[in-house]
Design a protein around this motif. Structure first.
Motif, PDB file in Angstrom:
ATOM      1  N   GLY A  37       0.865  -1.298  -0.062  1.00 46.55           N
ATOM      2  CA  GLY A  37       0.057   0.278  -0.037  1.00 46.55           C
ATOM      3  C   GLY A  37       0.945   1.400  -0.236  1.00 46.55           C
ATOM      4  O   GLY A  37       2.152   1.103   0.512  1.00 46.55           O
ATOM      5  N   PRO A  38       0.168   2.431  -0.092  1.00 49.35           N
ATOM      6  CA  PRO A  38       1.165   4.112  -0.682  1.00 49.35           C
ATOM      7  C   PRO A  38       1.909   4.468   1.164  1.00 49.35           C
ATOM      8  O   PRO A  38       0.502   3.843   1.659  1.00 49.35           O
ATOM      9  N   GLN A  39       2.391   5.045   1.187  1.00 46.19           N
ATOM     10  CA  GLN A  39       3.043   5.640   2.323  1.00 46.19           C
ATOM     11  C   GLN A  39       3.189   6.847   2.332  1.00 46.19           C
ATOM     12  O   GLN A  39       4.303   7.033   3.166  1.00 46.19           O
ATOM     13  N   ALA A  40       2.197   7.133   2.028  1.00 42.50           N
ATOM     14  CA  ALA A  40       2.079   9.264   1.574  1.00 42.50           C
ATOM     15  C   ALA A  40       0.202   9.239   1.311  1.00 42.50           C
ATOM     16  O   ALA A  40       0.022   8.750   1.077  1.00 42.50           O
ATOM     17  N   ALA A  41       0.044  10.325   2.047  1.00 40.77           N
ATOM     18  CA  ALA A  41      -1.236  10.912   1.707  1.00 40.77           C
ATOM     19  C   ALA A  41      -1.802  10.375   0.633  1.00 40.77           C
ATOM     20  O   ALA A  41      -0.712  10.992  -0.666  1.00 40.77           O
ATOM     21  N   ALA A  42      -2.984  10.127  -0.038  1.00 34.66           N
ATOM     22  CA  ALA A  42      -2.916   9.862  -1.694  1.00 34.66           C
ATOM     23  C   ALA A  42      -3.198  11.035  -3.038  1.00 34.66           C
ATOM     24  O   ALA A  42      -2.476  10.296  -3.483  1.00 34.66           O
ATOM     25  N   HIS A  43      -3.577  12.405  -2.168  1.00 36.79           N
ATOM     26  CA  HIS A  43      -3.068  13.402  -2.816  1.00 36.79           C
ATOM     27  C   HIS A  43      -2.112  13.723  -3.094  1.00 36.79           C
ATOM     28  O   HIS A  43      -1.738  14.717  -4.009  1.00 36.79           O
ATOM     29  N   ASP A  44      -1.082  13.422  -2.766  1.00 35.59           N
ATOM     30  CA  ASP A  44       0.289  13.821  -2.976  1.00 35.59           C
ATOM     31  C   ASP A  44       0.708  13.192  -3.821  1.00 35.59           C
ATOM     32  O   ASP A  44       2.472  13.080  -3.879  1.00 35.59           O
ATOM     33  N   LEU A  45       0.112  11.584  -3.676  1.00 39.99           N
ATOM     34  CA  LEU A  45       1.273  11.147  -4.969  1.00 39.99           C
ATOM     35  C   LEU A  45       0.724  10.388  -6.303  1.00 39.99           C
ATOM     36  O   LEU A  45      -1.044  10.987  -6.525  1.00 39.99           O
ATOM     37  N   PHE A  46       1.605  10.148  -6.741  1.00 32.61           N
ATOM     38  CA  PHE A  46       1.289  10.236  -8.479  1.00 32.61           C
ATOM     39  C   PHE A  46       1.833   8.345  -8.608  1.00 32.61           C
ATOM     40  O   PHE A  46       2.494   8.115  -8.094  1.00 32.61           O
ATOM     41  N   VAL A  47       1.442   7.871  -9.802  1.00 30.31           N
ATOM     42  CA  VAL A  47       1.990   6.439 -10.410  1.00 30.31           C
ATOM     43  C   VAL A  47       2.101   6.474 -11.150  1.00 30.31           C
ATOM     44  O   VAL A  47       1.270   6.971 -12.619  1.00 30.31           O
ATOM     45  N   ARG A  48       3.624   5.992 -12.135  1.00 32.65           N
ATOM     46  CA  ARG A  48       3.750   6.466 -13.294  1.00 32.65           C
ATOM     47  C   ARG A  48       3.787   4.517 -13.515  1.00 32.65           C
ATOM     48  O   ARG A  48       4.337   3.616 -12.880  1.00 32.65           O
ATOM     49  N   LEU A  49       3.270   4.476 -14.339  1.00 34.30           N
ATOM     50  CA  LEU A  49       3.472   2.911 -15.246  1.00 34.30           C
ATOM     51  C   LEU A  49       4.312   3.233 -16.605  1.00 34.30           C
ATOM     52  O   LEU A  49       4.127   3.805 -17.365  1.00 34.30           O
ATOM     53  N   THR A  50       4.881   2.330 -16.764  1.00 35.01           N
ATOM     54  CA  THR A  50       5.636   2.357 -17.509  1.00 35.01           C
ATOM     55  C   THR A  50       5.659   0.560 -18.376  1.00 35.01           C
ATOM     56  O   THR A  50       5.674   0.256 -17.376  1.00 35.01           O
ATOM     57  N   ARG A  51       4.935   0.345 -19.743  1.00 35.04           N
ATOM     58  CA  ARG A  51       4.885  -0.727 -20.221  1.00 35.04           C
ATOM     59  C   ARG A  51       6.014  -0.412 -22.047  1.00 35.04           C
ATOM     60  O   ARG A  51       5.491   0.305 -22.698  1.00 35.04           O
TER      61      ARG A  51
END
Length: 390
Positions: free
Chosen positions: A207-221
């Motif tokens: 799971g995430p380790q910081a506030a959700a509104h501060d987190l971004f997810v980068r997907l590389t395919r």
């Protein structure tokens, strides 16, 4: 005798009026710099286009929110279930209908013994194959275990006694995704047969380790990359797409901010405290408009806007040569119009926006009068001292 110094002082003040200190341009200056959304005026190209914040502008922007995973990758469904890949470890068990066959055994008395054999686990090689006695090299990569078993049966059908084959995946090395960054425990995780979505993989990593509104997810395919905020993944299930083998997820913390300048309660860079911050909330977070300085009709948001949104705001025109990428745009809110309070609740701020509230035209006049008053006071004081000296 005092008239001449006063006249000279007023003349000097008028000459200096254009250079009075200011926190930024007036609304008139900002509006005069844009010409028809980017057309040229007097041979000089406008640096930006201006659009009023109203019901139409809000509706267009709601259709052109920043592209996430859905725009960067096809939504699709779960990957083909259970297919094997290079590097996977598999176990092969072969059964025959009766003893005395290729893989059967008998005891010392000739009684029927085992009718099956289990081969040692082996890794699918770089060519995507495994080796089976009497069957030779069998293609395994890209097939399900059942399909590999059927291929082995076909190869043994003329050699073994009614063979049946069971192929089992013992170690998954091909259908994995990598999760790293701001998670509990990063690593490589196997894709589930039913499919694994982005949020599933993040949960597997602790799971995430910081506030959700501060987190971004980068997907590389492969050679493609997409970025989406974690809160958008939660609030918009369509963005929570299925992952593919060898996908890489990197979760990083990047507090989003907007900057407030001009005639407000405070000039500051302000953090987003949630995923959605409206223009009305942004004005409130800045302390509101300064009653003694601000121009209520001169509230502006400076932003680099998506070219597709820009074209729709311009009614489909491509003025200015903008066809893709980001376009410099200024949005104007006239808070003298009561309807603007409703539209400002639907206009969403974005990361790195600049909110600027211009000074009212009367502000310069007030400064000018203060200069005159100060000058007159100085002259009057000088006259009084001169009188006392007599």
């Amino acid at each position: 005798m005092l008239r001449i110094p006063i006249i000279l002082l007023i003349t000097a003040s008028l000459a200096a009026c254009s250079s009075l200190p200011n926190a930024g341009p007036t609304a008139k200056t900002i509006l005069s710099r844009q010409q028809n959304g980017g057309a040229q005026s007097r041979g000089v190209a406008s640096p930006y286009s201006i659009f009023d914040v109203n019901a139409g502008t809000v509706a267009v922007l709601s259709r052109h929110r920043p592209t996430g995973f859905l725009g960067s990758f096809a939504a699709g469904g779960p990957p083909s279930s259970g297919t094997l890949g290079i590097g996977d470890m598999v176990s092969v068990s072969i059964f025959e209908a009766s003893s005395g066959g290729l893989f059967g055994t008998s005891d010392a008395t000739g009684s029927a013994g085992s009718k099956s054999v289990q081969l040692p686990p082996q890794q699918i090689d770089r060519g995507g194959r495994i080796n089976v006695p009497y069957a030779g090299s069998v293609v395994a990569a890209g097939r399900t275990p059942a399909q590999v078993g059927q291929a082995i049966v076909s190869a043994l059908s003329s050699k073994a006694i009614e063979p049946q084959v069971l192929v089992t995946l013992t170690q998954n090395a091909a259908n994995l995704v990598t999760v790293s960054g701001e998670v509990g425990q990063g690593g490589r995780f196997p894709l589930a047969v039913k499919g694994t979505r982005v949020l599933d993989a993040i949960a597997l990593a602790g799971g995430p380790q910081a506030a959700a509104h501060d987190l971004f997810v980068r997907l590389t395919r492969g050679s493609r990359t997409g970025v989406e905020s974690l809160t958008s993944l939660v609030s918009n299930p369509r963005e929570n797409i299925y992952l593919r083998a060898d996908d890489q997820l990197f979760i990083y913390r990047e507090p989003r901010t907007f900057t407030v300048l001009g005639a407000t309660g405070k000039n500051d860079t302000i953090d987003f405290t949630s995923d959605r911050v409206t223009l009305a909330e942004a004005i409130g977070k800045s302390g509101g408009l300064n009653d003694s300085r601000s121009d209520a009709s001169g509230v502006f948001v400076f932003r680099y806007e998506d070219a597709a949104a820009f074209r729709e705001l311009r009614g489909g025109a491509t003025s200015g040569g903008y066809r893709s990428g980001s376009v410099p745009v200024v949005y104007r809110l006239d808070m003298k119009n009561p309807g603007s309070f409703l539209w400002s609740q639907r206009f969403l701020m974005r990361n790195k926006d600049v909110l600027y509230i211009s000074n009212a035209p009367s502000t310069d006049l007030a400064k000018f009068l203060q200069m005159i008053g100060g000058g007159v006071g100085i002259v009057s004081a000088g006259a009084n001292l001169s009188t006392i000296g007599r």
